[in-house]
Design an enzyme around this catalytic site. Sequence first.
Site, short mmCIF file in Angstrom:
data_model
loop_
_atom_site.label_atom_id
_atom_site.label_comp_id
_atom_site.label_asym_id
_atom_site.label_seq_id
_atom_site.Cartn_x
_atom_site.Cartn_y
_atom_site.Cartn_z
N CYS A 202 -4.12 -47.12 5.33
CA CYS A 202 -3.13 -47.09 4.21
C CYS A 202 -1.96 -48.19 4.37
CB CYS A 202 -2.34 -45.69 3.99
SG CYS A 202 -1.64 -45.01 5.36
N GLU B 254 2.21 -38.35 0.77
CA GLU B 254 2.20 -40.02 1.41
C GLU B 254 0.82 -40.48 0.82
OE1 GLU B 254 0.55 -42.63 3.33
OE2 GLU B 254 0.35 -41.62 5.03
#
Length: 509
Positions: A289, A255
């Site tokens: 993010c 990720e």
Amino acid sequence: MTQTARGSAAENPGTVLSEESAEAGRFESIDPRTGETVGTHPIHEHGAVRRAVETARSGQRWWEELGFAGRKRRLDAWRRLLVARLDEAAELISAETGKPLDDARLELVLVVDHLHWAAANAPKVLGRRRVSPGVLMANQAAAVEYRPFGVVGVIGPWNYPAFTPMGSIAYALAAGNAVVFKPSELTPGVGEWLASTFAEVVPEHPLLQVVTGFGETGAALCRAGADKLAFTGSTETGKRVMATCSESLTPVLVECGGKDALIVDSDADLHAAAEAAAWGAISNAGQTCIGVERVYVVDSVADRFVRLVADRVEKLRPGEQSTADLGPITMSSQVDVIREHIAEGTRRGGTAVVGDEDSVRPPYVDPVVLTDVPEDSAAVTEETFGPTIVINRVRTADEGIERANAGSYGLGGTVFSRARGTELARRMRSGMVAVNSVISFAAVPALPFGGVGDSGFGRIHGADGLREFTRAQAVTRTRFPMPLNPMSFGRSGRTVRRLVALMRLVRGR
């Protein structure tokens, strides 16, 4: 979520490797607001990391054999302990990251809810279930279940040092794995605190261990014999993790970063959209993010939307005091990136509506709103990871979607539209989309979390997240002999011909 980086808490023998097992000294975790030392931590080298994996493996079988119900009792006890000591953990998160205390509390609330979901839903998602054997194998009983890998290595980020890694840790534990966790070098104390609290409710075996250090410690974990590796960090570091894990064919979940877009259609609730843009871009000092880094707003409502965003954002103030809206830039090297993105955006024709280059005053950055920035500038194409937002005008929401999808990242996204929200969301090239809200998908435990493209692959959270930490095992059991058995050297010459005729009859229409 971006580069890893420094961090503190009490060490607990059996869950955190002892000082003697670290052969390369110690390092300090630093409060980015004050420069003061929060704690000191060992630098674990390859041998110590490998021993951690071996120790985790020794107790994993016991943990697996507890079954879903036994694991749920332990995980529920851990959840209650986390709730009871939530303020203690929030203080530590705030000290190691610099984020406001309430933001740290919010992070922990999400941790608790996800932990509850993983423990409660693991039996339904991963338990043995029967499947149809089909017409050819009607004499078989067929079933599938999801078995734990064994030991899962987790490399976590600093920006959400509890919530993000727990998306792997909690789900991996619920699935029956043991975990070795390498927290960011900026927030090692948070990792140690998580491990020590887990050891209080599961004292029998060191099932959640922590190894601390820098990039070399992370590389050692990739090579230490774990059965799967879950990584959160920058795209470039993710590529290195994948390359290292490929040496042993260790499967990975990656990720990475994002450059998430918000689409504002002409019929959007502009007040709600502006509030969402401000929170998505500025909360956690933009170090998110899945935060909003760019907005595409339909031209007919752009002027009003920009004013609403500017009015909201210019009131926000960074600082270390309890009344501050955002904290410092946790990783000092990111300050130069933020400054350059602002400078290039304005140098190439963009307009600074709120703030400018002078907003960068390390370790803090005042919120910055830029408009009309060229689409090929770094402020639009690269992850800024600071309290900045770029707002560009488009003729239609469809053009906004095209621009949003033009980048290499594909993590999250947001759409504000009364009439076309779901339609536009489905067209976004991203792993998650929020319609008429922002970042809401991360707070829904049942939804999978992850990206595409340079944002990585694999999923945490939800049923997909539980299965991510298991291997599917298919089992067939013969219930009675088949009249036609083609998988035998004793079959007659007519057996296959009859099966072909049967297929033509039942599947050829």
